[in-house]
Design a protein around this motif. Structure first.
Motif, PDB file in Angstrom:
ATOM      1  N   PHE B 150       0.868  -1.182   0.000  1.00 32.69           N
ATOM      2  CA  PHE B 150       0.000   0.000   0.000  1.00 32.69           C
ATOM      3  C   PHE B 150       0.902   1.229   0.000  1.00 32.69           C
ATOM      4  N   ASP B 151       0.717   2.082  -0.986  1.00 33.17           N
ATOM      5  CA  ASP B 151       1.624   3.197  -1.199  1.00 33.17           C
ATOM      6  C   ASP B 151       0.799   4.484  -1.223  1.00 33.17           C
ATOM      7  N   THR B 152       0.954   5.325  -0.208  1.00 35.62           N
ATOM      8  CA  THR B 152       0.070   6.496  -0.120  1.00 35.62           C
ATOM      9  C   THR B 152       0.435   7.589  -1.123  1.00 35.62           C
ATOM     10  N   ALA B 153       1.673   7.580  -1.627  1.00 35.63           N
ATOM     11  CA  ALA B 153       2.064   8.606  -2.606  1.00 35.63           C
ATOM     12  C   ALA B 153       1.197   8.485  -3.858  1.00 35.63           C
ATOM     13  N   ALA B 154       0.978   7.242  -4.298  1.00 36.22           N
ATOM     14  CA  ALA B 154       0.164   7.013  -5.496  1.00 36.22           C
ATOM     15  C   ALA B 154      -1.272   7.488  -5.261  1.00 36.22           C
ATOM     16  N   ILE B 155      -1.773   7.269  -4.073  1.00 39.08           N
ATOM     17  CA  ILE B 155      -3.136   7.685  -3.729  1.00 39.08           C
ATOM     18  C   ILE B 155      -3.269   9.200  -3.745  1.00 39.08           C
ATOM     19  N   LYS B 156      -2.293   9.864  -3.120  1.00 47.33           N
ATOM     20  CA  LYS B 156      -2.340  11.335  -3.071  1.00 47.33           C
ATOM     21  C   LYS B 156      -2.244  11.931  -4.469  1.00 47.33           C
ATOM     22  N   GLU B 157      -1.447  11.300  -5.334  1.00 46.81           N
ATOM     23  CA  GLU B 157      -1.325  11.795  -6.699  1.00 46.81           C
ATOM     24  C   GLU B 157      -2.677  11.678  -7.413  1.00 46.81           C
ATOM     25  N   GLU B 158      -3.319  10.547  -7.242  1.00 46.47           N
ATOM     26  CA  GLU B 158      -4.611  10.316  -7.896  1.00 46.47           C
ATOM     27  C   GLU B 158      -5.675  11.283  -7.362  1.00 46.47           C
ATOM     28  N   LEU B 159      -5.559  11.656  -6.094  1.00 46.42           N
ATOM     29  CA  LEU B 159      -6.564  12.519  -5.469  1.00 46.42           C
ATOM     30  C   LEU B 159      -6.395  13.997  -5.800  1.00 46.42           C
ATOM     31  N   GLY B 160      -5.243  14.367  -6.369  1.00 45.92           N
ATOM     32  CA  GLY B 160      -4.995  15.784  -6.607  1.00 45.92           C
ATOM     33  C   GLY B 160      -5.006  16.503  -5.277  1.00 45.92           C
TER      34      GLY B 160
END
Lengths: 121, 189
Positions: B150-160
């Protein structure tokens, strides 16, 4: 299984909402997560705030964690910060007290004076 | 502390206070080796060898404003690992972050339970939006490995710019962690 495509949908929905009401954070909640806070139940306090925000669909509330601030005997400790108002610090928090603070303070704007241990900065 | 994930939460808070921007958390359950291993690897300010040693002393704290010089987080974690025939290692260098490796004997009678890993990670991830977390859970049993990343950087990128405290995002992260913990059989360790 959750995928990044789900996030795209969430982003689109959130952006629509923000267009309507503006993207401002109205209220900020800071949960003390030092060693003594954790030992006294701060994880459950944090979790209950997140649950309440999700269940009540509160889109203008921010929750963060911080270290200890020298109130060890009153842990778990929570700060509620609203712009233009003095900071309110609640102590000896439990999941039930969190639910009350969310309804009374976060939603209806009334400080729950029974749980307050400090105000101001 | 009643369980290992509460200690984990405490250690993550240490990393955050050391100004870490990236925190890797690994939980590895190896049934053959009879070992439960927790690794927290951060890119915070790090410690020199003297500070590493002092950090394991309950009468030391890095907090200058503390009236009583007490710091129990690391000593208690170490004690709990050693009570279950495990070990506690800290490696660090000023400017190069800190790696903490804690082993527990999996079937030791005195080993504390892993506890609520989901709520621990959920709180840490959402409570520290400025930090990127890389979570890796794995269970190795009978030659089969099940793992979860689980990688939160990818999530934050997707969320703008959408904050992590947005209700649907809380549910998304909660559900992802729930599935990952189930798929790696970590819910009842």
């Amino acid at each position: 299984m959750k995928t990044l495509a789900d996030l795209k949908k969430i982003r689109e929905k959130a952006q629509e909402e923000m267009k309507l009401r503006g993207g401002n954070t109205r209220i900020k909640i800071v949960v003390g997560m030092g060693t003594s806070g954790i030992a006294m139940g701060a994880r459950e306090v944090m979790k209950t705030f997140l649950e309440e925000i999700a269940n009540r669909n509160l889109t203008d509330v921010l929750v963060t964690q911080t270290g200890e601030k020298g109130l060890s005997s009153m842990e778990p400790v929570v700060d509620v910060i609203e712009e233009g108002k003095p900071k309110v610090t609640y102590g000896n928090m439990t999941p039930d007290k969190v639910k009350k603070v969310v309804v009374e303070h976060v939603v209806n704007g009334r400080t729950v004076s029974d749980y307050v241990v400090a105000t101001g900065n | 502390m009643q369980d290992i994930s509460l200690h984990l939460l405490d250690i993550i808070e240490n990393s955050v206070r050391a100004n870490a921007r990236n925190i890797k958390v690994r939980v590895i359950r190896n049934v053959q080796k009879n070992r439960l291993r927790i690794i927290v690897d951060d890119d915070g300010v790090g410690m020199d060898s003297h500070t590493i040693e002092m950090a394991q002393n309950p009468f030391y704290t890095s907090k200058a404003d503390r009236e009583k010089k007490v710091g129990l987080g690391i000593p208690l974690f170490k004690q709990n690992a050693e009570l279950s025939n495990g070990c506690f290692k800290m490696a660090s260098e000023p400017g190069f972050g800190t790696v903490l490796t804690v082993d527990f004997e999996l079937d030791h009678i005195d080993r504390m339970p892993l506890g609520n890993l989901k709520d621990t990670l959920l709180g840490a991830i959402i409570g520290h939006p400025e930090v990127d977390f890389y979570i890796n859970l794995s269970t190795k049993d009978k030659g089969v490995e099940q793992s979860f990343h689980f990688d939160t950087a990818a999530i934050k990128e997707e969320l703008g710019g959408i904050p992590l405290t947005y209700p649907d995002v809380i549910e998304y992260i909660d559900q992802s962690l729930f599935e990952g913990i189930q798929n790696t059989n970590m819910e009842d360790v």
